[in-house]
Enzyme design. Structure first.
Site, short mmCIF file in Angstrom:
data_model
loop_
_atom_site.label_atom_id
_atom_site.label_comp_id
_atom_site.label_asym_id
_atom_site.label_seq_id
_atom_site.Cartn_x
_atom_site.Cartn_y
_atom_site.Cartn_z
N SER A 184 13.04 -6.98 -6.26
CA SER A 184 12.92 -6.57 -4.86
C SER A 184 14.16 -5.83 -4.47
CB SER A 184 12.78 -7.79 -3.95
OG SER A 184 11.81 -8.66 -4.41
N LYS A 197 4.16 -1.54 1.38
CA LYS A 197 3.36 -2.58 0.75
C LYS A 197 2.31 -3.14 1.68
CE LYS A 197 6.99 -3.46 -2.42
NZ LYS A 197 7.85 -4.35 -3.15
N SER A 223 7.92 -12.00 -6.72
CA SER A 223 9.02 -12.50 -7.55
C SER A 223 10.17 -13.01 -6.71
CB SER A 223 9.50 -11.40 -8.50
OG SER A 223 9.86 -10.27 -7.75
N GLY A 280 1.99 -7.55 -6.82
CA GLY A 280 1.13 -7.35 -7.97
C GLY A 280 0.93 -5.87 -8.19
N THR A 292 8.23 -8.22 -6.17
CA THR A 292 8.43 -7.99 -4.75
C THR A 292 8.76 -9.25 -4.00
OG1 THR A 292 7.41 -6.61 -3.08
CG2 THR A 292 6.14 -8.44 -3.82
N ASP A 337 9.69 -6.18 1.23
CA ASP A 337 10.71 -5.22 0.81
C ASP A 337 10.00 -3.91 0.48
OD1 ASP A 337 11.10 -5.19 -2.67
OD2 ASP A 337 9.51 -6.25 -1.61
N ASP A 355 16.83 -11.21 -5.87
CA ASP A 355 15.76 -10.98 -6.84
C ASP A 355 15.86 -9.56 -7.36
OD1 ASP A 355 12.32 -10.17 -6.64
OD2 ASP A 355 13.32 -11.23 -8.27
N ARG A 375 10.59 -1.97 -2.63
CA ARG A 375 10.87 -1.45 -3.96
C ARG A 375 9.63 -1.59 -4.84
NH1 ARG A 375 15.88 -3.69 -7.46
NH2 ARG A 375 17.00 -2.31 -6.07
#
Lengths: 279, 254
Positions: free
Chosen positions: B190, B67, B150, B81, B35, B51, B187, B53
């Site tokens: 994400s 999130k 990430s 995580g 993420t 984000d 990334d 995803r």
């Protein structure tokens, strides 16, 4: 010494954002003729730290940031600094008003140890009715570090001032030894400072001299150690109280290769001289 | 004076699991949020962004997940995580950001990094705006701007070049959106949309799907309809679910 001791850790090649946070670091503590000065860099890095301790020798992994695979498998390997998680962290935390601790090693372990000791010292101060001594603070750190040595990776330098003994520095490295010293260094960048300290340390410096010396030492280590960097923070503790200073990266002295080049061959060639070897 | 005290997490299963994995047993997968989560402090408070995803290995499990986790009226926490871990950790009643921080820290430290929750915790309480990052092993940092997950490297590059102190609310939201978009585009873990949460003294605004930079561009004009009989049925098996009746019998008599 114990045989193979494998630290639990993340695998090599893991994303830089998910490794455990270590403070590959440089921490310094010195006594001067009125108190102590603690200094540290500000880089918190993530990265792997996988090591097997050799049978007869205990390597202070944080003082030897790498041992080549040329030494053979089964020897210490540590690879710090895949990503800088915090470039401006404060590694000098207060335990009481008159005692501070420099932290190196696992960020989580040292934060938790400092929190516990701050809590114990708070209670101790209330019971005692007066400020805790540096010796007590250092011993509390040492007890936690020693009794949980299998689970912790924390190297700390405790420094402070009390009315009985004045300024004192105690070093509590990995494993939980306690050593009272007139100066102490720790962290991965400290290996570059042993010779400097041996050569240039003098007892009984003044506050200005000691502060300059600490900044010089930390910035030298930062120049050579990849896991140290950022800014230099110092904390001065004496009878008058605590003073904190901050030296941003561009105010630090430059060393060696960072200086402007003199008589660089590139400049001579660019100058258009037909024979570069003629000065 | 041992840390941790008696009780707490037992790591025996970790050894067993490791041994089983070596023997070829495949551990069940879990929903990870690779993420990008970010936060920054502006003039009047804190802006958090993320984000949307959620991935399970290489597959996007949820294209528009939330999130953000509510912790207290003016304290929110974005989690990267494993989704279950971040949900479990963020159940609290605190009203000061440092209290929330201490609880998260001690919980995560007890589990020695096995609770894989990396969080950006932000809020405005009686002492002002605060922004902290919390890592799975239990260490915390206090920063004026922070990124995790990430996509944190992509997002941090945006912050490092454009952040300054004393941003206005619009500038803060703009910068956070830019940082999350950097994570979304650069990334793989994400993607999808940008969620933003703005916290100021006495007011929290949750801008769910503030930006939708990945709209679904192709939609069939005919629509999607499946005529009965289009898919060949090979076999039918009906398993009736029986209600299990539990009779509480009489207590045994001696």
């Amino acid at each position: 010494m114990d045989s193979a001791f494998t630290a639990s850790s993340s695998a090599v090649g893991e994303a830089p954002t998910s490794g455990e946070h270590r403070m590959g670091t440089t921490i310094v503590g010195v006594c001067y003729n009125g108190g102590v000065i603690l200094g540290a860099d500000s880089r918190t890095s993530t990265g792997t730290i996988r090591f097997l301790l050799d049978l007869h020798v205990l390597w202070d992994v944080l003082a030897l940031p790498w041992v080549d695979s040329a030494w053979g498998t089964g020897n210490s390997v540590a690879d710090l600094g895949m990503y800088v998680a915090n470039r401006a962290s404060d590694k000098i935390t207060s335990l009481t008003d008159n005692v501070y601790v420099c932290r190196s090693g696992s960020a989580a372990d040292t934060q938790v140890i400092s929190d516990y000791v701050r809590y114990f010292l708070h209670q101790h101060t209330i019971q005692l009715g007066q400020p805790a001594t540096v010796k007590v603070a250092a011993n509390l750190i040492r007890l936690l570090a020693y009794q949980n040595k299998n689970m912790l990776q924390a190297g700390m330098i405790v420094g402070g001032w009390d009315k009985y003994e004045g300024g004192q520095i105690f070093s509590v490295p990995l494993g939980g030894t306690i050593l009272k010293q007139s100066f102490a260094i720790g962290g991965s960048g400290s290996s570059y400072l042993y010779a400097l300290l041996d050569h240039e340390w003098r007892d009984g410096m003044s506050q200005e001299e000691a502060e300059k010396f600490v900044v010089k030492a930390v910035s030298l280590a930062m120049a050579r150690d990849g896991a140290s960097g950022g800014v230099v923070r110092t904390v001065t503790i004496n009878a008058d109280g605590v003073t904190k200073n901050f030296y941003p990266g561009n105010k630090l002295p430059l060393w060696h290769e960072e200086l402007e080049p003199h008589n660089s061959l590139l400049d001579i060639l660019a100058g258009g001289s037909p024979d570069p070897m003629v000065q | 004076m041992d840390v941790p005290a008696k009780g707490g997490f037992s790591f025996d299963m970790c050894c067993r699991n490791g041994m089983m994995e070596k023997k070829g047993f495949k551990a069940p997968g879990f929903l990870k949020t690779g993420t990008t989560i970010v936060g920054l402090v502006f003039a009047d408070g804190v802006v958090l962004g993320a984000d949307t995803r959620a991935t399970e290995g290489p597959i996007v499990a949820d294209k528009n997940c939330e999130k953000i986790h509510y912790m207290a009226p003016y304290i929110y926490c974005y989690g990267a995580g494993t989704a279950a871990d971040t949900e479990a950790v963020t159940a609290g009643r605190e009203s000061r950001v440092v209290t929330a921080l201490a609880l998260l820290k001690s919980h995560l430290f007890r589990y020695q990094g096995h609770v894989s929750a990396a969080l950006v915790l932000g809020g405005v309480d009686c002492t002002g705006p605060h922004l902290h990052t919390v890592y799975p092993h239990g260490s915390t940092d206090t920063l004026p701007f922070a990124t995790m997950g990430s996509g944190s490297l992509a997002a941090m590059s945006v912050f490092e070049s454009k952040y300054k102190e004393g941003l206005t609310r619009e500038e803060g939201i703009q910068l956070v959106s830019e940082a999350i978009c950097a994570g979304i585009s650069d990334d793989l873990g994400s993607g999808s949309n940008v969620d933003v949460c703005v916290m100021t003294k006495g007011k929290t605004e949750y801008l769910r799907n503030h930006l939708l930079p990945n709209p679904r561009t192709y939609v069939s004009s005919k629509g999607y309809s499946f005529v009965l009989g289009q898919t060949e049925v090979l076999a039918t098996k009906i398993t009736p679910l029986k209600q299990a009746e539990v009779t509480i019998g009489d207590a045994m008599e001696e």
